[in-house]
Design an enzyme around this catalytic site. Sequence first.
Site, mmCIF file in Angstrom:
data_model
loop_
_atom_site.group_PDB
_atom_site.id
_atom_site.type_symbol
_atom_site.label_atom_id
_atom_site.label_comp_id
_atom_site.label_asym_id
_atom_site.label_seq_id
_atom_site.Cartn_x
_atom_site.Cartn_y
_atom_site.Cartn_z
ATOM 1 N N ASP A 29 6.486 -30.532 -22.174
ATOM 2 C CA ASP A 29 7.830 -30.234 -22.968
ATOM 3 C C ASP A 29 7.531 -28.121 -22.755
ATOM 4 O OD1 ASP A 29 9.703 -28.090 -24.599
ATOM 5 O OD2 ASP A 29 10.615 -30.450 -25.033
ATOM 6 N N ILE A 30 8.121 -27.370 -22.170
ATOM 7 C CA ILE A 30 8.071 -26.406 -21.886
ATOM 8 C C ILE A 30 8.175 -25.181 -22.774
ATOM 9 C CG2 ILE A 30 10.829 -24.708 -21.740
ATOM 10 C CD1 ILE A 30 7.756 -24.647 -18.959
ATOM 11 N N GLU A 88 20.117 -31.243 -25.989
ATOM 12 C CA GLU A 88 20.042 -30.350 -24.873
ATOM 13 C C GLU A 88 20.281 -30.825 -23.642
ATOM 14 O OE1 GLU A 88 16.831 -27.613 -26.498
ATOM 15 O OE2 GLU A 88 17.140 -27.034 -23.573
ATOM 16 N N HIS A 93 15.375 -39.198 -22.521
ATOM 17 C CA HIS A 93 13.966 -38.619 -22.255
ATOM 18 C C HIS A 93 13.444 -38.214 -24.406
ATOM 19 C CE1 HIS A 93 16.347 -34.873 -23.007
ATOM 20 N NE2 HIS A 93 15.682 -34.487 -24.505
ATOM 21 N N HIS A 95 10.315 -37.370 -26.179
ATOM 22 C CA HIS A 95 9.666 -36.281 -26.912
ATOM 23 C C HIS A 95 8.252 -36.944 -27.097
ATOM 24 C CE1 HIS A 95 11.992 -33.044 -27.304
ATOM 25 N NE2 HIS A 95 12.809 -33.721 -27.290
HETATM 26 P P1 AMP Z 1 17.074 -32.016 -26.693
HETATM 27 O O1 AMP Z 1 17.869 -32.566 -25.477
HETATM 28 O O2 AMP Z 1 17.218 -31.570 -28.377
HETATM 29 O O3 AMP Z 1 15.585 -33.491 -27.071
HETATM 30 O O4 AMP Z 1 15.769 -31.403 -25.799
HETATM 31 C C1 AMP Z 1 15.653 -30.689 -24.409
HETATM 32 C C2 AMP Z 1 14.031 -30.670 -24.375
HETATM 33 O O5 AMP Z 1 13.301 -30.286 -22.991
HETATM 34 C C3 AMP Z 1 13.281 -28.814 -25.064
HETATM 35 O O6 AMP Z 1 11.972 -29.519 -25.889
HETATM 36 C C4 AMP Z 1 13.273 -27.900 -23.959
HETATM 37 O O7 AMP Z 1 12.066 -27.421 -24.280
HETATM 38 C C5 AMP Z 1 13.366 -28.881 -22.873
HETATM 39 N N1 AMP Z 1 13.453 -28.246 -21.446
HETATM 40 C C6 AMP Z 1 13.552 -28.014 -21.862
HETATM 41 N N2 AMP Z 1 14.300 -27.511 -19.947
HETATM 42 C C7 AMP Z 1 12.901 -27.917 -19.663
HETATM 43 C C8 AMP Z 1 12.647 -27.462 -18.225
HETATM 44 N N3 AMP Z 1 12.573 -27.269 -17.293
HETATM 45 N N4 AMP Z 1 10.772 -27.669 -18.226
HETATM 46 C C9 AMP Z 1 10.257 -28.420 -19.504
HETATM 47 N N5 AMP Z 1 10.895 -28.960 -20.667
HETATM 48 C C10 AMP Z 1 12.516 -27.742 -20.443
#
Ligand code: AMP
Length: 132
Positions: A29-30, A88, A93, A95
């Site tokens: 995760d970025i 988001e 996905h 975590h």
């Molecule tokens: P959520 O959809 O709330 O479960 O969170 C989406 C996750 O994706 C967040 O923790 C972001 O930091 C992560 N994220 C978004 N874009 C990227 C990316 N390009 N590379 C890695 N992680 C990402």
Amino acid sequence: MATIFTKIVRGEIPSYKIAENDTHFAFLDINPIAEGHTLVIPKKEIDYVFDLPDELLGETLVFAKKVAHGIDKALDTIRTGIIVEGLEVPHAHIHLVPIYSVSQNVSLRNKVDVTEDRMKELAEIISAEVKV
Ligand code: AMP
């Protein structure tokens, strides 16, 4: 339009890759909430995790399990936690959050700073321990 995670799978957007097989992909995760915070995705674009077909959901969890064991082996964790939110990015996905102490704040709002060099190093040491 392809999701940002599909673009990562295709290599159109860079990522700190951890593991991949025909159907799944894992990457750091970025914006991590802990060092080694990893995302596991099915390559198939489905927004809501509970809309995954049963078989794919099972395979996603088994893939996540293998990655989690790799994280535990590579890093000094007490275990790896699992969080699913999906508010988001509209691509299912999981975590995987390495847990280093019982008092660790594992909220997805609790971002930590990890340098680019350390992210590269984490991807190397975790991927070396993941067998998928
Ligand atoms: P959520 O959809 O709330 O479960 O969170 C989406 C996750 O994706 C967040 O923790 C972001 O930091 C992560 N994220 C978004 N874009 C990227 C990316 N390009 N590379 C890695 N992680 C990402």
